[in-house]
Write a protein that holds these residues in place. Structure first.
Motif, PDB file in Angstrom:
ATOM      1  N   ASP A 180     -10.343  11.626   5.623  1.00 21.31           N
ATOM      2  CA  ASP A 180     -11.970  11.361   6.587  1.00 21.31           C
ATOM      3  C   ASP A 180     -11.296  10.636   7.881  1.00 21.31           C
ATOM      4  O   ASP A 180     -11.709  10.702   9.067  1.00 21.31           O
ATOM      5  CB  ASP A 180     -11.938   9.694   6.077  1.00 21.31           C
ATOM      6  N   LEU A 181      -9.615  10.685   7.551  1.00 23.82           N
ATOM      7  CA  LEU A 181      -9.332  10.458   9.174  1.00 23.82           C
ATOM      8  C   LEU A 181      -9.327  11.418  10.470  1.00 23.82           C
ATOM      9  O   LEU A 181      -9.005  11.262  11.259  1.00 23.82           O
ATOM     10  CB  LEU A 181      -7.323  10.151   9.067  1.00 23.82           C
ATOM     11  N   LEU A 182      -9.602  12.740   9.501  1.00 25.85           N
ATOM     12  CA  LEU A 182      -9.470  13.694  10.339  1.00 25.85           C
ATOM     13  C   LEU A 182     -10.920  14.090  11.113  1.00 25.85           C
ATOM     14  O   LEU A 182     -10.630  14.636  12.517  1.00 25.85           O
ATOM     15  CB  LEU A 182      -9.655  15.180   9.103  1.00 25.85           C
ATOM     16  N   ASN A 183     -11.549  13.060  11.083  1.00 23.03           N
ATOM     17  CA  ASN A 183     -13.148  13.233  11.533  1.00 23.03           C
ATOM     18  C   ASN A 183     -13.892  11.613  11.962  1.00 23.03           C
ATOM     19  O   ASN A 183     -14.408  11.477  12.435  1.00 23.03           O
ATOM     20  CB  ASN A 183     -14.099  13.909  11.164  1.00 23.03           C
ATOM     21  N   SER A 184     -12.651  11.273  12.017  1.00 26.78           N
ATOM     22  CA  SER A 184     -12.966   8.992  12.277  1.00 26.78           C
ATOM     23  C   SER A 184     -12.624   8.438  13.283  1.00 26.78           C
ATOM     24  O   SER A 184     -12.598  10.269  14.431  1.00 26.78           O
ATOM     25  CB  SER A 184     -12.058   8.689  11.193  1.00 26.78           C
ATOM     26  N   ASP A 185     -12.893   7.288  13.618  1.00 23.86           N
ATOM     27  CA  ASP A 185     -12.877   7.100  15.720  1.00 23.86           C
ATOM     28  C   ASP A 185     -11.734   6.895  15.585  1.00 23.86           C
ATOM     29  O   ASP A 185     -10.679   6.571  15.129  1.00 23.86           O
ATOM     30  CB  ASP A 185     -13.332   6.114  15.338  1.00 23.86           C
ATOM     31  N   ILE A 186     -10.990   7.697  16.141  1.00 29.68           N
ATOM     32  CA  ILE A 186      -9.754   6.784  16.933  1.00 29.68           C
ATOM     33  C   ILE A 186      -9.730   6.555  18.679  1.00 29.68           C
ATOM     34  O   ILE A 186     -10.138   7.068  19.302  1.00 29.68           O
ATOM     35  CB  ILE A 186      -8.506   8.358  16.693  1.00 29.68           C
ATOM     36  N   ARG A 187      -8.501   5.732  19.135  1.00 31.60           N
ATOM     37  CA  ARG A 187      -9.026   5.210  20.234  1.00 31.60           C
ATOM     38  C   ARG A 187      -7.840   4.837  20.774  1.00 31.60           C
ATOM     39  O   ARG A 187      -5.954   5.091  20.803  1.00 31.60           O
ATOM     40  CB  ARG A 187      -9.602   3.918  20.586  1.00 31.60           C
ATOM     41  N   TYR A 188      -7.037   5.398  22.386  1.00 34.06           N
ATOM     42  CA  TYR A 188      -5.745   5.245  23.114  1.00 34.06           C
ATOM     43  C   TYR A 188      -5.553   4.481  23.513  1.00 34.06           C
ATOM     44  O   TYR A 188      -6.215   3.314  23.241  1.00 34.06           O
ATOM     45  CB  TYR A 188      -6.021   5.943  24.499  1.00 34.06           C
ATOM     46  N   LEU A 189      -3.643   3.835  22.997  1.00 31.78           N
ATOM     47  CA  LEU A 189      -4.287   2.904  23.384  1.00 31.78           C
ATOM     48  C   LEU A 189      -2.988   2.117  24.135  1.00 31.78           C
ATOM     49  O   LEU A 189      -2.902   2.101  25.134  1.00 31.78           O
ATOM     50  CB  LEU A 189      -2.917   1.434  21.810  1.00 31.78           C
ATOM     51  N   SER A 190      -1.728   3.464  24.261  1.00 31.13           N
ATOM     52  CA  SER A 190      -0.908   2.795  25.243  1.00 31.13           C
ATOM     53  C   SER A 190      -0.029   4.297  25.432  1.00 31.13           C
ATOM     54  O   SER A 190       0.380   4.981  24.590  1.00 31.13           O
ATOM     55  CB  SER A 190       0.237   1.352  25.119  1.00 31.13           C
ATOM     56  N   HIS A 191       0.415   4.382  26.615  1.00 29.10           N
ATOM     57  CA  HIS A 191       1.890   5.546  26.239  1.00 29.10           C
ATOM     58  C   HIS A 191       2.488   5.232  27.429  1.00 29.10           C
ATOM     59  O   HIS A 191       2.739   4.437  28.251  1.00 29.10           O
ATOM     60  CB  HIS A 191       1.257   6.933  26.927  1.00 29.10           C
ATOM     61  N   GLU A 192       4.165   5.893  27.263  1.00 26.89           N
ATOM     62  CA  GLU A 192       5.156   5.716  27.621  1.00 26.89           C
ATOM     63  C   GLU A 192       5.634   6.841  28.213  1.00 26.89           C
ATOM     64  O   GLU A 192       5.494   8.159  27.484  1.00 26.89           O
ATOM     65  CB  GLU A 192       6.013   4.883  27.186  1.00 26.89           C
ATOM     66  N   THR A 193       6.409   7.345  29.302  1.00 24.72           N
ATOM     67  CA  THR A 193       7.076   8.566  29.443  1.00 24.72           C
ATOM     68  C   THR A 193       8.720   8.037  29.833  1.00 24.72           C
ATOM     69  O   THR A 193       8.960   6.881  30.215  1.00 24.72           O
ATOM     70  CB  THR A 193       7.284   9.339  30.351  1.00 24.72           C
ATOM     71  N   ASP A 194       9.586   9.138  29.319  1.00 22.59           N
ATOM     72  CA  ASP A 194      11.142   9.204  29.149  1.00 22.59           C
ATOM     73  C   ASP A 194      11.585   9.969  30.224  1.00 22.59           C
ATOM     74  O   ASP A 194      10.720  10.924  30.475  1.00 22.59           O
ATOM     75  CB  ASP A 194      12.748   8.922  28.098  1.00 22.59           C
ATOM     76  N   GLU A 195      12.941  10.741  30.028  1.00 24.47           N
ATOM     77  CA  GLU A 195      13.448  11.862  30.828  1.00 24.47           C
ATOM     78  C   GLU A 195      13.132  13.476  30.129  1.00 24.47           C
ATOM     79  O   GLU A 195      11.899  13.899  31.423  1.00 24.47           O
ATOM     80  CB  GLU A 195      14.730  12.113  30.941  1.00 24.47           C
ATOM     81  N   ASN A 196      12.898  13.553  28.933  1.00 21.76           N
ATOM     82  CA  ASN A 196      11.842  14.388  28.074  1.00 21.76           C
ATOM     83  C   ASN A 196      10.558  14.776  26.997  1.00 21.76           C
ATOM     84  O   ASN A 196      10.698  15.601  26.742  1.00 21.76           O
ATOM     85  CB  ASN A 196      13.529  15.130  27.962  1.00 21.76           C
ATOM     86  N   LYS A 197      10.571  13.393  27.371  1.00 18.24           N
ATOM     87  CA  LYS A 197       9.766  13.184  26.284  1.00 18.24           C
ATOM     88  C   LYS A 197       8.442  11.957  26.518  1.00 18.24           C
ATOM     89  O   LYS A 197       8.503  11.216  27.118  1.00 18.24           O
ATOM     90  CB  LYS A 197       9.771  12.106  24.871  1.00 18.24           C
ATOM     91  N   LEU A 198       7.366  12.302  26.062  1.00 15.30           N
ATOM     92  CA  LEU A 198       6.151  11.469  26.416  1.00 15.30           C
ATOM     93  C   LEU A 198       5.807  11.037  25.052  1.00 15.30           C
ATOM     94  O   LEU A 198       5.641  11.684  24.283  1.00 15.30           O
ATOM     95  CB  LEU A 198       4.917  12.886  26.518  1.00 15.30           C
ATOM     96  N   ARG A 199       5.327   9.837  25.031  1.00 16.51           N
ATOM     97  CA  ARG A 199       4.745   9.323  23.579  1.00 16.51           C
ATOM     98  C   ARG A 199       3.416   7.768  23.490  1.00 16.51           C
ATOM     99  O   ARG A 199       3.425   7.583  25.028  1.00 16.51           O
ATOM    100  CB  ARG A 199       6.115   8.118  23.351  1.00 16.51           C
ATOM    101  N   PHE A 200       2.974   8.213  22.588  1.00 14.22           N
ATOM    102  CA  PHE A 200       1.891   7.816  23.519  1.00 14.22           C
ATOM    103  C   PHE A 200       1.278   7.366  21.958  1.00 14.22           C
ATOM    104  O   PHE A 200       1.982   7.752  20.550  1.00 14.22           O
ATOM    105  CB  PHE A 200       0.729   8.357  24.030  1.00 14.22           C
ATOM    106  N   GLU A 201       0.522   5.788  21.867  1.00 16.29           N
ATOM    107  CA  GLU A 201      -0.526   5.352  20.395  1.00 16.29           C
ATOM    108  C   GLU A 201      -1.724   5.452  20.146  1.00 16.29           C
ATOM    109  O   GLU A 201      -1.853   5.074  21.683  1.00 16.29           O
ATOM    110  CB  GLU A 201       0.490   4.262  20.504  1.00 16.29           C
TER     111      GLU A 201
END
Length: 352
Positions: free
Chosen positions: A198-219
């Protein structure tokens, strides 16, 4: 025929249990003397129904083949009161076996008129998430943390049932009933596995993101709370799922890349200057110094931080950057990523 009944309370109604095992649904599982419904018979049907937080499990046990029809008729009375059926590998095996055995007795069953959900077929839709060694019921039980007392499978219990049928000893009977009971109780428990599909087609929403020198992380937040965490590593990044949160990490490239203009036919390439100009400007330049621009010529250099994209990923109208025109690696600028791209990347990662 003997009817054996049990009941127990559920402390916590999970997402999947609430969605798939409501009070209009029958969980069921059959035990038979072989895999062929023409050469074998059903000696036990176990089923479960739900009333609020209480689960009632009933087993219909035939002492011998002569009592099989009685078992089928009793089960038919039960399913006629419900609209939905739920089982494990039950559409291809249990239901088909019941239909064939009813045909033998010229007994009309309504089982094929029911809405039937097969947990095995539903679970295999989430192979991209789960990566289990196989999708047998006991394997899923172990993944979800259920360890049963019964150590037998259906095939191993056939001679046990035959001994019980001939001798009527309680030890053999108890082994048969325990196996079927734990199959049913286990199916109820592992209904949670369907949350992954069910997760594959579930509703999802962006919460936040941050970057450092070589990574982009988001939730990302999902509408579904998974029972067990999942983590996957890809060449371009990774994700971790905990409960209803998806934590994505993508690799960054810092440096210079090119974006290629789609309307290359509107440009000339200036041979001596190694640059492109619009045709409206280039018409005044000597023909020996210019030529129609190719796709490879129409590039614009950009400096910055870029996110590596999965192969084949479509970012729509967002600019794509590459080291060279024919490069398989593709990137988007961190500054171009909006919430819809975060969502789109997450969905792609979950399904591939």
């Amino acid at each position: 025929m003997e009817i054996i009944e049990y009941s127990y309370d559920i402390d916590n109604i999970s997402y999947s249990l609430d969605k798939y095992f409501d009070e209009n649904t029958v969980f069921f599982d059959i035990e038979c003397t072989g895999l062929s419904p023409r050469k074998s018979f059903i000696y036990l049907i176990g089923y479960a129904v739900r009333l609020g937080n209480k689960i009632a499990i009933t087993q219909l046990l035939a002492k011998n083949e002569a009592e099989e029809l009685e078992v089928l008729e009793e089960f038919e009375k039960v399913i006629c009161k419900y609209d939905n059926l739920l089982g494990f590998n039950s559409t291809r095996f249990d239901e088909a076996f019941i239909v064939e055995r009813c045909r033998k007795y010229k007994f009309n069953t309504a089982i094929k008129t029911k809405h039937h959900i097969d947990m095995y077929l539903t679970t295999t839709k989430a192979k991209c998430l789960l990566d289990l060694p196989n999708y047998k019921q006991k394997t899923i039980e172990e993944f979800l943390g259920l360890h049963r007392e019964d150590k037998y499978n259906g095939g191993e219990l056939i001679p046990v049932y035959q001994h019980y049928s001939l001798m009527g000893d309680n030890e053999s009977k108890d082994l048969i009933l325990l196996h079927n009971y734990e199959d049913i109780k286990g199916m109820i428990y592992i209904s949670d596995i369907m949350a992954y599909a069910d997760l594959l087609n579930s509703d999802i929403r962006y919460l936040s993101h941050e970057t450092d020198e070589n990574k982009l992380r988001f939730e990302i937040e999902s509408s579904i709370d998974l029972p067990n965490s999942i983590n996957k590593i890809r060449e371009y990044g990774m994700y971790i799922i905990k409960g209803n949160r998806i934590y994505v990490t993508l690799n960054l490239f810092n440096g210079s890349l090119y974006t290629f203009l789609p309307d290359y036919r509107n440009y000339y390439y200036l041979i001596n200057e190694d640059m492109i100009v619009p045709k409206s400007i280039g018409e005044s330049i000597d023909k020996s110094c210019r030529r129609p621009a190719s796709r490879q010529d129409c590039k614009v250099s950009a400096e910055g931080s870029f996110v590596a994209l999965p192969k084949g990923f479509d970012v729509g109208n967002t600019r794509v950057f590459k080291p060279e025109y024919n490069s398989k690696e593709a990137y988007v600028s961190v500054t171009d990523i909006k919430e819809d791209i975060f969502i789109k990347i997450t969905r792609y990662m979950l399904k591939h």
